[in-house]
Design a protein around this motif. Sequence first.
Motif, mmCIF file in Angstrom:
data_model
loop_
_atom_site.group_PDB
_atom_site.id
_atom_site.type_symbol
_atom_site.label_atom_id
_atom_site.label_comp_id
_atom_site.label_asym_id
_atom_site.label_seq_id
_atom_site.Cartn_x
_atom_site.Cartn_y
_atom_site.Cartn_z
ATOM 1 N N VAL A 41 45.660 7.214 -49.790
ATOM 2 C CA VAL A 41 44.520 7.374 -50.961
ATOM 3 C C VAL A 41 44.857 6.446 -51.970
ATOM 4 C CG1 VAL A 41 43.620 8.934 -52.463
ATOM 5 C CG2 VAL A 41 44.244 9.828 -50.465
ATOM 6 N N THR A 42 46.001 5.967 -52.448
ATOM 7 C CA THR A 42 46.333 4.987 -53.245
ATOM 8 C C THR A 42 45.586 3.746 -52.974
ATOM 9 O OG1 THR A 42 48.097 6.130 -54.333
ATOM 10 C CG2 THR A 42 47.956 3.866 -54.690
ATOM 11 N N VAL A 43 46.099 3.337 -51.554
ATOM 12 C CA VAL A 43 45.891 1.916 -50.751
ATOM 13 C C VAL A 43 44.118 1.881 -50.918
ATOM 14 C CG1 VAL A 43 45.807 0.599 -48.849
ATOM 15 C CG2 VAL A 43 47.700 1.724 -49.738
ATOM 16 N N ALA A 44 43.560 3.060 -50.768
ATOM 17 C CA ALA A 44 41.944 3.259 -50.583
ATOM 18 C C ALA A 44 41.435 3.093 -51.954
ATOM 19 C CB ALA A 44 41.692 4.388 -49.942
ATOM 20 N N MET A 45 41.913 3.411 -52.874
ATOM 21 C CA MET A 45 41.440 3.401 -54.160
ATOM 22 C C MET A 45 41.541 1.986 -54.735
ATOM 23 S SD MET A 45 40.286 6.383 -54.967
ATOM 24 C CE MET A 45 40.212 6.427 -56.708
ATOM 25 N N ILE A 46 42.840 1.181 -54.544
ATOM 26 C CA ILE A 46 42.949 0.090 -54.756
ATOM 27 C C ILE A 46 42.131 -1.239 -54.238
ATOM 28 C CG2 ILE A 46 44.690 -2.051 -55.079
ATOM 29 C CD1 ILE A 46 46.919 0.210 -55.641
ATOM 30 N N PHE A 47 42.284 -1.193 -52.842
ATOM 31 C CA PHE A 47 41.757 -2.039 -52.064
ATOM 32 C C PHE A 47 40.375 -1.926 -51.295
ATOM 33 C CE2 PHE A 47 46.318 -2.645 -51.515
ATOM 34 C CZ PHE A 47 46.384 -3.889 -52.165
ATOM 35 N N PHE A 48 40.096 -0.542 -51.307
ATOM 36 C CA PHE A 48 38.537 -0.133 -50.688
ATOM 37 C C PHE A 48 37.912 0.924 -51.759
ATOM 38 C CE2 PHE A 48 41.711 -1.249 -47.113
ATOM 39 C CZ PHE A 48 40.931 -1.980 -46.543
ATOM 40 N N PRO A 49 37.721 0.335 -52.925
ATOM 41 C CA PRO A 49 37.098 1.238 -53.979
ATOM 42 C C PRO A 49 35.804 1.886 -53.646
ATOM 43 C CG PRO A 49 37.028 -0.973 -54.737
ATOM 44 C CD PRO A 49 37.728 -0.967 -53.390
ATOM 45 N N THR A 50 34.851 1.075 -52.655
ATOM 46 C CA THR A 50 33.835 1.739 -52.389
ATOM 47 C C THR A 50 33.702 2.341 -51.167
ATOM 48 O OG1 THR A 50 33.284 -0.483 -51.448
ATOM 49 C CG2 THR A 50 32.744 -0.093 -53.657
ATOM 50 N N SER A 51 34.762 2.859 -50.422
ATOM 51 C CA SER A 51 34.881 3.387 -49.153
ATOM 52 C C SER A 51 34.115 4.855 -49.305
ATOM 53 C CB SER A 51 36.439 3.773 -48.767
ATOM 54 O OG SER A 51 37.054 4.604 -49.857
ATOM 55 N N GLY A 52 33.684 5.378 -50.147
ATOM 56 C CA GLY A 52 33.056 6.708 -50.094
ATOM 57 C C GLY A 52 33.915 7.979 -49.748
ATOM 58 N N GLY A 53 32.992 8.935 -49.629
ATOM 59 C CA GLY A 53 34.009 10.423 -49.400
ATOM 60 C C GLY A 53 34.683 10.297 -47.920
ATOM 61 N N LEU A 54 34.017 10.052 -46.849
ATOM 62 C CA LEU A 54 34.258 9.868 -45.706
ATOM 63 C C LEU A 54 35.404 8.711 -45.348
ATOM 64 C CD1 LEU A 54 30.991 10.299 -43.023
ATOM 65 C CD2 LEU A 54 33.160 11.885 -43.323
ATOM 66 N N GLY A 55 35.289 7.892 -46.126
ATOM 67 C CA GLY A 55 36.400 6.864 -46.202
ATOM 68 C C GLY A 55 37.716 7.330 -46.533
ATOM 69 N N LEU A 56 37.377 8.137 -47.747
ATOM 70 C CA LEU A 56 38.683 8.682 -48.247
ATOM 71 C C LEU A 56 39.310 9.720 -47.595
ATOM 72 C CD1 LEU A 56 40.305 8.683 -51.216
ATOM 73 C CD2 LEU A 56 38.772 10.662 -51.891
ATOM 74 N N ILE A 57 38.487 10.417 -47.014
ATOM 75 C CA ILE A 57 38.873 11.365 -45.992
ATOM 76 C C ILE A 57 39.928 11.003 -44.830
ATOM 77 C CG2 ILE A 57 38.513 13.185 -44.112
ATOM 78 C CD1 ILE A 57 36.373 13.991 -46.048
ATOM 79 N N GLY A 58 39.206 9.626 -44.434
ATOM 80 C CA GLY A 58 39.941 9.009 -43.090
ATOM 81 C C GLY A 58 41.255 8.398 -43.744
ATOM 82 N N PHE A 59 41.128 7.748 -44.782
ATOM 83 C CA PHE A 59 42.470 6.961 -45.240
ATOM 84 C C PHE A 59 43.435 8.312 -45.521
ATOM 85 C CE2 PHE A 59 40.328 3.258 -46.355
ATOM 86 C CZ PHE A 59 41.129 2.341 -46.300
ATOM 87 N N SER A 60 43.261 9.256 -46.036
ATOM 88 C CA SER A 60 44.097 10.469 -46.130
ATOM 89 C C SER A 60 44.652 11.132 -45.011
ATOM 90 C CB SER A 60 43.348 11.585 -46.945
ATOM 91 O OG SER A 60 44.248 12.806 -47.299
ATOM 92 N N LEU A 61 43.675 10.975 -43.804
ATOM 93 C CA LEU A 61 44.227 11.657 -42.561
ATOM 94 C C LEU A 61 45.205 10.451 -41.915
ATOM 95 C CD1 LEU A 61 40.918 12.704 -40.870
ATOM 96 C CD2 LEU A 61 42.788 14.169 -41.907
ATOM 97 N N VAL A 62 44.830 9.107 -42.082
ATOM 98 C CA VAL A 62 45.849 8.181 -41.466
ATOM 99 C C VAL A 62 47.207 8.320 -42.287
ATOM 100 C CG1 VAL A 62 46.172 5.635 -41.231
ATOM 101 C CG2 VAL A 62 43.934 6.634 -40.723
ATOM 102 N N GLY A 63 47.212 8.238 -43.320
ATOM 103 C CA GLY A 63 48.493 8.457 -44.288
ATOM 104 C C GLY A 63 49.035 9.666 -43.840
ATOM 105 N N SER A 64 48.484 10.811 -43.569
ATOM 106 C CA SER A 64 49.278 12.088 -43.268
ATOM 107 C C SER A 64 49.949 11.834 -41.855
ATOM 108 C CB SER A 64 48.164 13.053 -42.998
ATOM 109 O OG SER A 64 48.674 14.346 -42.328
ATOM 110 N N ALA A 65 49.434 11.072 -41.019
ATOM 111 C CA ALA A 65 50.002 10.760 -39.745
ATOM 112 C C ALA A 65 50.939 9.787 -39.777
ATOM 113 C CB ALA A 65 49.033 10.150 -38.624
ATOM 114 N N LEU A 66 50.979 8.945 -40.747
ATOM 115 C CA LEU A 66 52.106 8.001 -41.016
ATOM 116 C C LEU A 66 53.507 8.372 -41.611
ATOM 117 C CD1 LEU A 66 52.874 4.873 -41.456
ATOM 118 C CD2 LEU A 66 51.870 5.009 -43.866
ATOM 119 N N GLY A 67 53.222 9.481 -42.719
ATOM 120 C CA GLY A 67 54.178 10.247 -43.062
ATOM 121 C C GLY A 67 54.986 10.960 -41.888
#
Length: 333
Positions: free
Chosen positions: A105-131
């Motif tokens: 989510v931090t990466v999304a807020m910095i590099f993709f600030p206009t990603s929107g709600g679905l984009g934010l959820i997508g980044f969060s899911l990818v980060g969850s899998a990464l962890g």
Amino acid sequence: MRITNRLPALILGLTPAVALLLVAASVLYGAKSIQPADVWQAIVHFDPSNVDHQVIRHSRLPRAFGALLLGACLALSGAVMQSITRNDLASPSLMGVLDGSVFAVTVAMIFFPTSGGLGLIGFSLVGSALGAILVFGLLRLIPGKGDPVTLAILGTLTGMFLNGTADALALYYHIPQKISYWYNARLYQLDPTLIKLSLPFAIVGLIIVLLLSRSITLLSLGEEQAEGLGVRTGLVKVLAMIGVTLLSGITVAIAGKIAFIGLIVPHMARKLSTRNSRLVLPLSAVLGGLFLAFCDIFSRFLNAPFETPIGVVTALFGVPFFLYLIKRKGGRT
């Protein structure tokens, strides 16, 4: 008194009534008390010019239902992780899953600030899998060290690394205040739109883990025994972690990192039922939702008229329980 399978059925039967009471308490009580008549009017005859109606429709109701949803998702994730790893210390907050979401989510807020709600959820899911991948990948590099405490230590270290990296990025790009929401969960700022967007992911994650409940039960007995009974353990683990990723990832996207729900509640569910995942999983989801809703209400009275952060309240229950698990048996199931 000997606990039988009737108790889980009774709890599940009473859940709607208890949930309704918690929702009512959540809507009525807070920094500003609201009358029941105003709540009814806000639901059936919403007046946009009425401040109380605005608070009820756009803050209190989403907060109440959001707490039920988030608690259920976190507890269910913890129950699945504890079963497939046979580790009493496993939970999304200790295994790096939530920390991965915060990092993404931090990466999304910095590099993709206009990603929107679905984009934010997508980044969060990818980060969850990464962890999760980082923790279990590191565990494979330590031969013969798959014990519960080692797994918990690896999860904690991975979480610290991901959080530290996210902190450094936030400071470097001057967004620490903007990103602080995801570091310190704040249920009073829930976005109703994000909750709606997250519901399909929550439903898919719920379906996955419930369909796997029999296999997860067998897997909790040990891999060799499960394979002997026809369980494809590798496939079950992968699918189960996909379910965990969906359920955990949306919680961070909606409200930030909330710790200890996934650690405490599955143990409560097992004490109230059996180790059969077909009972433990739904019971964990139900108790998790009710527990987080209760903690949210409790947070408003702990230091009234100010609200105590929800993470502090869950830690009041979680830290002693975590220490108890370590002292009792080092996390072994």
